[in-house]
Design a protein around this motif. Structure first.
Motif, PDB file in Angstrom:
ATOM      1  N   LYS A  75      -3.848  -0.673   6.925  1.00 17.95           N
ATOM      2  CA  LYS A  75      -4.851  -0.500   7.538  1.00 17.95           C
ATOM      3  C   LYS A  75      -5.730  -0.116   7.970  1.00 17.95           C
ATOM      4  O   LYS A  75      -6.756  -0.001   8.010  1.00 17.95           O
ATOM      5  N   ILE A  76      -5.435   1.424   7.524  1.00 12.18           N
ATOM      6  CA  ILE A  76      -6.668   2.356   7.143  1.00 12.18           C
ATOM      7  C   ILE A  76      -7.837   1.701   6.115  1.00 12.18           C
ATOM      8  O   ILE A  76      -8.696   1.292   6.448  1.00 12.18           O
ATOM      9  N   PHE A  77      -6.722   0.953   4.482  1.00  8.51           N
ATOM     10  CA  PHE A  77      -7.653   0.087   3.257  1.00  8.51           C
ATOM     11  C   PHE A  77      -8.552  -1.247   3.701  1.00  8.51           C
ATOM     12  O   PHE A  77      -9.432  -1.583   3.672  1.00  8.51           O
ATOM     13  N   MET A  78      -7.798  -1.691   5.073  1.00  8.51           N
ATOM     14  CA  MET A  78      -8.093  -2.705   5.502  1.00  8.51           C
ATOM     15  C   MET A  78      -9.461  -2.594   6.289  1.00  8.51           C
ATOM     16  O   MET A  78     -10.347  -3.316   6.086  1.00  8.51           O
ATOM     17  N   SER A  79      -9.712  -1.442   6.703  1.00  4.10           N
ATOM     18  CA  SER A  79     -10.837  -1.443   7.567  1.00  4.10           C
ATOM     19  C   SER A  79     -12.172  -0.869   6.955  1.00  4.10           C
ATOM     20  O   SER A  79     -13.106  -0.928   7.521  1.00  4.10           O
ATOM     21  N   ASP A  80     -11.809  -0.511   6.016  1.00  2.00           N
ATOM     22  CA  ASP A  80     -12.939  -0.215   4.789  1.00  2.00           C
ATOM     23  C   ASP A  80     -12.872  -1.523   3.702  1.00  2.00           C
ATOM     24  O   ASP A  80     -14.148  -0.717   3.205  1.00  2.00           O
ATOM     25  N   TYR A  81     -12.341  -2.271   3.253  1.00  2.00           N
ATOM     26  CA  TYR A  81     -12.757  -2.869   3.032  1.00  2.00           C
ATOM     27  C   TYR A  81     -13.119  -4.095   3.244  1.00  2.00           C
ATOM     28  O   TYR A  81     -14.032  -4.472   2.204  1.00  2.00           O
ATOM     29  N   MET A  82     -13.156  -3.979   3.984  1.00  3.14           N
ATOM     30  CA  MET A  82     -14.213  -5.235   5.276  1.00  3.14           C
ATOM     31  C   MET A  82     -15.632  -4.545   4.795  1.00  3.14           C
ATOM     32  O   MET A  82     -16.602  -5.089   4.903  1.00  3.14           O
ATOM     33  N   ILE A  83     -15.754  -3.534   4.566  1.00  2.00           N
ATOM     34  CA  ILE A  83     -17.328  -2.473   4.589  1.00  2.00           C
ATOM     35  C   ILE A  83     -17.124  -2.732   2.769  1.00  2.00           C
ATOM     36  O   ILE A  83     -18.364  -3.183   2.345  1.00  2.00           O
ATOM     37  N   GLY A  84     -16.566  -2.665   2.448  1.00  2.00           N
ATOM     38  CA  GLY A  84     -16.736  -2.062   0.814  1.00  2.00           C
ATOM     39  C   GLY A  84     -16.162  -3.100  -0.057  1.00  2.00           C
ATOM     40  O   GLY A  84     -15.897  -2.833  -1.305  1.00  2.00           O
ATOM     41  N   MET A  85     -16.000  -4.594  -0.080  1.00  3.48           N
ATOM     42  CA  MET A  85     -15.030  -4.746  -0.903  1.00  3.48           C
ATOM     43  C   MET A  85     -16.685  -5.890  -1.412  1.00  3.48           C
ATOM     44  O   MET A  85     -17.570  -6.313  -1.658  1.00  3.48           O
ATOM     45  N   GLY A  86     -16.559  -5.541  -2.370  1.00  2.00           N
ATOM     46  CA  GLY A  86     -17.083  -5.863  -3.630  1.00  2.00           C
ATOM     47  C   GLY A  86     -18.021  -4.568  -4.526  1.00  2.00           C
ATOM     48  O   GLY A  86     -18.856  -4.591  -5.318  1.00  2.00           O
ATOM     49  N   ARG A  87     -18.378  -3.899  -3.804  1.00  2.00           N
ATOM     50  CA  ARG A  87     -18.710  -2.835  -3.906  1.00  2.00           C
ATOM     51  C   ARG A  87     -17.638  -0.953  -4.548  1.00  2.00           C
ATOM     52  O   ARG A  87     -17.965  -1.069  -6.030  1.00  2.00           O
ATOM     53  N   ARG A  88     -17.100  -0.908  -3.253  1.00  5.32           N
ATOM     54  CA  ARG A  88     -15.907  -0.130  -3.636  1.00  5.32           C
ATOM     55  C   ARG A  88     -14.545  -0.673  -4.022  1.00  5.32           C
ATOM     56  O   ARG A  88     -13.746  -0.249  -4.715  1.00  5.32           O
ATOM     57  N   TYR A  89     -13.831  -1.653  -3.618  1.00  6.69           N
ATOM     58  CA  TYR A  89     -12.692  -2.853  -4.132  1.00  6.69           C
ATOM     59  C   TYR A  89     -13.333  -3.739  -4.757  1.00  6.69           C
ATOM     60  O   TYR A  89     -13.662  -4.596  -4.182  1.00  6.69           O
ATOM     61  N   GLY A 121       1.054  -0.775   0.042  1.00  6.55           N
ATOM     62  CA  GLY A 121      -0.157   0.089   0.043  1.00  6.55           C
ATOM     63  C   GLY A 121       0.791   1.402   0.110  1.00  6.55           C
ATOM     64  O   GLY A 121       1.737   0.834   0.533  1.00  6.55           O
ATOM     65  N   ARG A 122      -0.008   2.327  -0.678  1.00  6.64           N
ATOM     66  CA  ARG A 122       1.356   3.512  -0.952  1.00  6.64           C
ATOM     67  C   ARG A 122       0.186   4.623  -0.128  1.00  6.64           C
ATOM     68  O   ARG A 122      -1.414   4.212  -0.221  1.00  6.64           O
ATOM     69  N   THR A 123       0.734   5.381   0.411  1.00  2.51           N
ATOM     70  CA  THR A 123      -0.293   6.738   1.464  1.00  2.51           C
ATOM     71  C   THR A 123      -1.006   6.881   0.621  1.00  2.51           C
ATOM     72  O   THR A 123      -1.017   7.753  -0.413  1.00  2.51           O
ATOM     73  N   CYS A 124      -2.435   7.895   0.787  1.00  2.00           N
ATOM     74  CA  CYS A 124      -2.897   8.668   0.988  1.00  2.00           C
ATOM     75  C   CYS A 124      -2.278  10.127  -0.203  1.00  2.00           C
ATOM     76  O   CYS A 124      -2.109  10.510  -1.464  1.00  2.00           O
ATOM     77  N   ARG A 125      -1.411  10.555   0.864  1.00  2.00           N
ATOM     78  CA  ARG A 125      -0.708  11.598   1.059  1.00  2.00           C
ATOM     79  C   ARG A 125       0.184  11.301  -0.220  1.00  2.00           C
ATOM     80  O   ARG A 125       0.899  12.696  -1.221  1.00  2.00           O
ATOM     81  N   GLU A 126       1.107  10.260  -0.747  1.00  2.00           N
ATOM     82  CA  GLU A 126       2.028   9.849  -2.002  1.00  2.00           C
ATOM     83  C   GLU A 126       0.777  10.185  -2.762  1.00  2.00           C
ATOM     84  O   GLU A 126       1.541  10.768  -3.891  1.00  2.00           O
ATOM     85  N   TYR A 127      -0.270   9.608  -3.216  1.00  2.00           N
ATOM     86  CA  TYR A 127      -1.267   9.431  -4.383  1.00  2.00           C
ATOM     87  C   TYR A 127      -1.519  11.067  -4.753  1.00  2.00           C
ATOM     88  O   TYR A 127      -1.429  11.583  -6.226  1.00  2.00           O
ATOM     89  N   LEU A 128      -1.918  11.985  -3.547  1.00  2.00           N
ATOM     90  CA  LEU A 128      -2.428  13.396  -4.113  1.00  2.00           C
ATOM     91  C   LEU A 128      -0.432  14.272  -4.995  1.00  2.00           C
ATOM     92  O   LEU A 128      -0.534  14.253  -5.735  1.00  2.00           O
ATOM     93  N   SER A 175      -4.104   0.617  -0.998  1.00  2.00           N
ATOM     94  CA  SER A 175      -3.183   1.757  -0.557  1.00  2.00           C
ATOM     95  C   SER A 175      -4.563   2.917  -0.335  1.00  2.00           C
ATOM     96  O   SER A 175      -5.353   2.295   0.670  1.00  2.00           O
ATOM     97  N   SER A 176      -4.209   3.582   1.276  1.00  2.00           N
ATOM     98  CA  SER A 176      -5.359   4.375   1.314  1.00  2.00           C
ATOM     99  C   SER A 176      -5.889   5.328   1.150  1.00  2.00           C
ATOM    100  O   SER A 176      -6.734   6.410   1.580  1.00  2.00           O
ATOM    101  N   PHE A 177      -5.553   5.533  -0.911  1.00  2.00           N
ATOM    102  CA  PHE A 177      -5.855   6.715  -0.855  1.00  2.00           C
ATOM    103  C   PHE A 177      -7.805   6.235  -1.627  1.00  2.00           C
ATOM    104  O   PHE A 177      -8.237   7.578  -0.871  1.00  2.00           O
ATOM    105  N   THR A 178      -8.205   5.580  -1.740  1.00  2.00           N
ATOM    106  CA  THR A 178      -9.962   5.097  -1.627  1.00  2.00           C
ATOM    107  C   THR A 178      -9.829   5.217  -0.295  1.00  2.00           C
ATOM    108  O   THR A 178     -11.301   5.452  -0.510  1.00  2.00           O
ATOM    109  N   PRO A 179      -9.880   4.475   0.133  1.00  2.00           N
ATOM    110  CA  PRO A 179     -11.215   4.985   1.728  1.00  2.00           C
ATOM    111  C   PRO A 179     -10.696   6.365   2.328  1.00  2.00           C
ATOM    112  O   PRO A 179     -12.003   6.731   2.605  1.00  2.00           O
TER     113      PRO A 179
END
Length: 222
Positions: A107-121, A9-16, A39-43
């Motif tokens: 870790k930030i990605f994982m917390s959102d992946y569990m919620i958005g798997m199949g829809r956002r991920y 993963g890369r950080t959202c700050r890296e993406y920006l 990466s934490s960009f999407t969450p």
């Protein structure tokens, strides 16, 4: 040496920084992150109210398995970087800081992946994206094309770029354009030479550098 797909993963700050992104300019835009990994960009962007989706060939696997892969691959990367002298420690001060920041992004990605798997991920091969044509204003692809031209042949690059262009109604941005040694990929010129009619591209400087000479991205416009 990691066999098979690399999942980090890369950080959202890296993406920006590596994609020259401005949050105000992205308001109302639909965004797709390709080969997004952990990466934490999407969450983070989703939490800020942006319309963003991510695809990766490994999505669909369990959160536990993906976290284990990410942590293991980041450790391998950290150990490799500790032995190299060519990398530029400007964005991160050293391999330890890079490891901590990117593991936190995971870790930030994982917390959102569990919620958005199949829809956002969404699990997808970059060469066959499960979206209608012209679905996104901005399509991003980080650390897959060009950098691994020793693993991924020209056919893979060409088909991936064509598919990203298909689902994009605005702009595709790809970073980086160089391999590990700082040399530009042999496929970059071929990309320019093979652009479809009505599609334009340019290389743009970015406010980010980690690998030698990796301070540019490719912007492809429809």
């Amino acid at each position: 040496m990691i066999k098979g797909p690399i999942f980090t993963g890369r950080t959202c700050r890296e993406y920006l920084h590596m994609f020259n992104l401005n949050l105000e300019e992205l308001e109302g835009a639909s965004i797709l992150d390709c080969a997004a990994g952990a990466s934490s960009f999407t969450p983070i962007m989703h939490s800020l109210g942006f319309n963003v989706k991510a695809v990766d060939i490994l999505y669909g696997e369990s959160p536990g398995k993906l976290y284990q892969m990410c942590e293991e691959h980041l450790k391998i990367l950290k150990e490799a970087l500790e032995k190299k002298t060519s990398y530029i420690w400007k964005f991160y001060k050293d391999p330890d800081e890079m490891f901590r920041e990117r593991l936190e992004a995971c870790k930030i990605f994982m917390s959102d992946y569990m919620i958005g798997m199949g829809r956002r991920y969404i699990r997808a091969d970059l060469r066959e994206l499960p979206f209608p044509s012209d679905s996104f204003d901005l399509v991003l692809c980080s650390h897959l094309l060009y950098i691994y031209d020793h693993r991924l042949d020209w056919k893979f690059h060409q088909e991936s770029i064509q598919e990203m262009l298909r689902v994009c109604r605005g702009e595709v941005r790809i970073y980086p354009l160089v391999k590990e040694d700082g040399e530009k990929s042999i496929y970059l010129k071929r990309t320019f030479d093979s652009l479809p009619e009505g599609v334009n591209a340019r290389i743009e400087k970015v406010d980010y550098i980690f690998r030698p000479s990796a301070n540019e991205m490719l912007c492809i416009f429809k």
